[in-house]
Design a protein around this motif. Structure first.
Motif, mmCIF file in Angstrom:
data_model
loop_
_atom_site.group_PDB
_atom_site.id
_atom_site.type_symbol
_atom_site.label_atom_id
_atom_site.label_comp_id
_atom_site.label_asym_id
_atom_site.label_seq_id
_atom_site.Cartn_x
_atom_site.Cartn_y
_atom_site.Cartn_z
ATOM 1 N N GLN A 58 0.837 -1.199 0.000
ATOM 2 C CA GLN A 58 0.000 0.000 0.000
ATOM 3 C C GLN A 58 0.881 1.263 0.000
ATOM 4 O OE1 GLN A 58 -2.992 -0.058 3.125
ATOM 5 N NE2 GLN A 58 -3.105 -2.294 2.969
ATOM 6 N N ILE A 59 1.905 1.251 0.842
ATOM 7 C CA ILE A 59 2.803 2.411 0.920
ATOM 8 C C ILE A 59 3.579 2.552 -0.384
ATOM 9 C CG2 ILE A 59 4.837 3.337 2.110
ATOM 10 C CD1 ILE A 59 3.645 2.080 4.694
ATOM 11 N N ALA A 60 4.028 1.436 -0.954
ATOM 12 C CA ALA A 60 4.727 1.484 -2.235
ATOM 13 C C ALA A 60 3.808 2.022 -3.328
ATOM 14 C CB ALA A 60 5.255 0.105 -2.598
ATOM 15 N N SER A 61 2.558 1.575 -3.317
ATOM 16 C CA SER A 61 1.583 2.064 -4.287
ATOM 17 C C SER A 61 1.395 3.579 -4.150
ATOM 18 C CB SER A 61 0.244 1.356 -4.084
ATOM 19 O OG SER A 61 -0.774 1.969 -4.846
ATOM 20 N N PHE A 62 1.251 4.024 -2.916
ATOM 21 C CA PHE A 62 1.094 5.460 -2.678
ATOM 22 C C PHE A 62 2.315 6.228 -3.177
ATOM 23 C CE2 PHE A 62 1.701 9.159 0.173
ATOM 24 C CZ PHE A 62 0.596 9.903 -0.215
ATOM 25 N N ALA A 63 3.506 5.726 -2.909
ATOM 26 C CA ALA A 63 4.739 6.403 -3.335
ATOM 27 C C ALA A 63 4.833 6.456 -4.855
ATOM 28 C CB ALA A 63 5.958 5.695 -2.749
ATOM 29 N N VAL A 64 4.551 5.336 -5.505
ATOM 30 C CA VAL A 64 4.641 5.292 -6.975
ATOM 31 C C VAL A 64 3.596 6.213 -7.598
ATOM 32 C CG1 VAL A 64 4.283 3.804 -8.982
ATOM 33 C CG2 VAL A 64 5.699 3.019 -7.085
ATOM 34 N N TRP A 65 2.363 6.134 -7.116
ATOM 35 C CA TRP A 65 1.306 6.981 -7.681
ATOM 36 C C TRP A 65 1.539 8.459 -7.372
ATOM 37 C CZ3 TRP A 65 -1.123 5.613 -11.672
ATOM 38 C CH2 TRP A 65 -1.479 4.291 -11.886
ATOM 39 N N SER A 66 2.165 8.755 -6.243
ATOM 40 C CA SER A 66 2.518 10.148 -5.946
ATOM 41 C C SER A 66 3.506 10.668 -6.983
ATOM 42 C CB SER A 66 3.137 10.268 -4.553
ATOM 43 O OG SER A 66 2.203 9.983 -3.558
ATOM 44 N N ALA A 67 4.539 9.875 -7.259
ATOM 45 C CA ALA A 67 5.537 10.280 -8.250
ATOM 46 C C ALA A 67 4.905 10.436 -9.628
ATOM 47 C CB ALA A 67 6.677 9.264 -8.290
ATOM 48 N N VAL A 68 4.060 9.482 -10.006
ATOM 49 C CA VAL A 68 3.405 9.551 -11.313
ATOM 50 C C VAL A 68 2.513 10.800 -11.401
ATOM 51 C CG1 VAL A 68 1.672 8.422 -12.783
ATOM 52 C CG2 VAL A 68 3.525 7.086 -11.763
ATOM 53 N N ALA A 69 1.733 11.059 -10.353
ATOM 54 C CA ALA A 69 0.834 12.222 -10.356
ATOM 55 C C ALA A 69 1.621 13.525 -10.428
ATOM 56 C CB ALA A 69 -0.061 12.204 -9.110
ATOM 57 N N VAL A 70 2.729 13.615 -9.697
ATOM 58 C CA VAL A 70 3.545 14.830 -9.733
ATOM 59 C C VAL A 70 4.150 15.031 -11.121
ATOM 60 C CG1 VAL A 70 5.688 15.870 -8.869
ATOM 61 C CG2 VAL A 70 4.020 14.931 -7.263
ATOM 62 N N LEU A 71 4.650 13.971 -11.727
ATOM 63 C CA LEU A 71 5.232 14.090 -13.069
ATOM 64 C C LEU A 71 4.185 14.489 -14.108
ATOM 65 C CD1 LEU A 71 7.697 11.066 -13.036
ATOM 66 C CD2 LEU A 71 8.255 13.506 -12.934
ATOM 67 N N ILE A 72 3.007 13.896 -14.019
ATOM 68 C CA ILE A 72 1.926 14.273 -14.938
ATOM 69 C C ILE A 72 1.532 15.731 -14.705
ATOM 70 C CG2 ILE A 72 -0.512 13.908 -15.496
ATOM 71 C CD1 ILE A 72 0.015 10.885 -15.039
ATOM 72 N N GLY A 73 1.419 16.128 -13.436
ATOM 73 C CA GLY A 73 1.065 17.513 -13.122
ATOM 74 C C GLY A 73 2.117 18.493 -13.599
ATOM 75 N N LYS A 74 3.378 18.138 -13.411
ATOM 76 C CA LYS A 74 4.467 19.001 -13.874
ATOM 77 C C LYS A 74 4.394 19.192 -15.382
ATOM 78 C CE LYS A 74 9.473 19.382 -13.727
ATOM 79 N NZ LYS A 74 10.722 18.755 -13.312
ATOM 80 N N ARG A 75 4.168 18.111 -16.099
ATOM 81 C CA ARG A 75 4.058 18.200 -17.567
ATOM 82 C C ARG A 75 2.838 19.020 -17.963
ATOM 83 N NH1 ARG A 75 5.593 14.403 -22.293
ATOM 84 N NH2 ARG A 75 4.740 15.690 -23.930
ATOM 85 N N TRP A 76 1.736 18.817 -17.261
ATOM 86 C CA TRP A 76 0.505 19.551 -17.561
ATOM 87 C C TRP A 76 0.733 21.063 -17.408
ATOM 88 C CZ3 TRP A 76 -4.272 18.606 -19.459
ATOM 89 C CH2 TRP A 76 -5.217 19.610 -19.307
ATOM 90 N N TYR A 77 1.340 21.475 -16.288
ATOM 91 C CA TYR A 77 1.552 22.898 -16.050
ATOM 92 C C TYR A 77 2.588 23.489 -16.998
ATOM 93 C CZ TYR A 77 -1.511 22.882 -12.057
ATOM 94 O OH TYR A 77 -2.618 22.796 -11.267
ATOM 95 N N ARG A 78 3.502 22.649 -17.501
ATOM 96 C CA ARG A 78 4.457 23.135 -18.488
ATOM 97 C C ARG A 78 3.748 23.352 -19.832
ATOM 98 N NH1 ARG A 78 8.146 18.897 -20.318
ATOM 99 N NH2 ARG A 78 6.569 18.725 -21.927
ATOM 100 N N ASP A 79 2.885 22.410 -20.223
ATOM 101 C CA ASP A 79 2.196 22.501 -21.506
ATOM 102 C C ASP A 79 1.034 23.492 -21.488
ATOM 103 O OD1 ASP A 79 3.965 20.600 -22.414
ATOM 104 O OD2 ASP A 79 2.533 18.935 -22.327
ATOM 105 N N TYR A 80 0.400 23.667 -20.344
ATOM 106 C CA TYR A 80 -0.756 24.557 -20.208
ATOM 107 C C TYR A 80 -0.526 25.501 -19.024
ATOM 108 C CZ TYR A 80 -2.742 20.900 -23.117
ATOM 109 O OH TYR A 80 -2.955 19.978 -24.108
ATOM 110 N N PRO A 81 0.366 26.488 -19.176
ATOM 111 C CA PRO A 81 0.672 27.360 -18.032
ATOM 112 C C PRO A 81 -0.552 28.168 -17.603
ATOM 113 C CG PRO A 81 1.686 28.185 -20.046
ATOM 114 C CD PRO A 81 1.076 26.859 -20.379
ATOM 115 N N VAL A 82 -0.581 28.452 -16.330
ATOM 116 C CA VAL A 82 -1.671 29.233 -15.756
ATOM 117 C C VAL A 82 -1.370 30.711 -15.995
ATOM 118 C CG1 VAL A 82 -2.892 29.808 -13.630
ATOM 119 C CG2 VAL A 82 -2.086 27.480 -14.017
#
Length: 160
Positions: A58-82
């Protein structure tokens, strides 16, 4: 308690954590806790599908999904700046460009100082006497680049 009951309990903990992280993001916006909330929600949903998932997984899942979500969010904000309503909000020097200020210490070849609000800034530009009004046209490091106002460039009319 059955295995399914334990899984529902653990999933409930992760889903509650997701809700609390989402509320914390709304209360203290920083565009980071939302990614942890997403990871917690995915982990909670995974526990509903795989009820026998051990705590380490469960903790590993949370860690992996946290990293994935942050990377997706980082890419999103780079491609679609606020778009900011005030892009110079945190750039005090750039906000001064265009302002008319008064010369505090005469501006000569080695520079001078101008009064901006209740502060004083080093300045360079055309020669100007103390008290003259100048316009800020740029910034070089921490030094304001100024020019004389058009009415100050011409000599004032002689008094009779």
């Amino acid at each position: 308690m059955t295995l399914w009951g334990v899984a529902i309990g653990a999933a409930g903990v992760w889903l509650t954590a997701a809700i609390l992280l989402g509320i914390a993001e709304l209360a203290i916006p920083g565009v980071f806790l939302v990614f942890l909330a997403i990871a917690a929600a995915i982990t909670g949903l995974a526990l509903l599908a795989l009820p026998a998932l051990p705590i380490a997984a469960q903790i590993a899942s949370f860690a992996v999904w946290s990293a994935v979500a942050v990377l997706i969010g980082k890419r999103w904000y780079r491609d679609y700046p606020v778009d900011a309503s005030d892009p110079l909000l945190n750039d005090r020097a750039a906000r001064l460009i265009g302002q008319v200020v008064s010369v505090e210490r005469a501006i000569a070849a080695d520079g001078g100082r101008v009064r901006v609000g209740d502060g004083s800034w080093p300045a360079r530009g055309a020669a100007a006497a103390t008290g003259a009004r100048v316009r800020v046209v740029g910034i070089d490091g921490g030094t304001l680049l100024v020019e004389l106002l058009p009415e100050m460039v011409e000599a004032p009319p002689a008094l009779p």
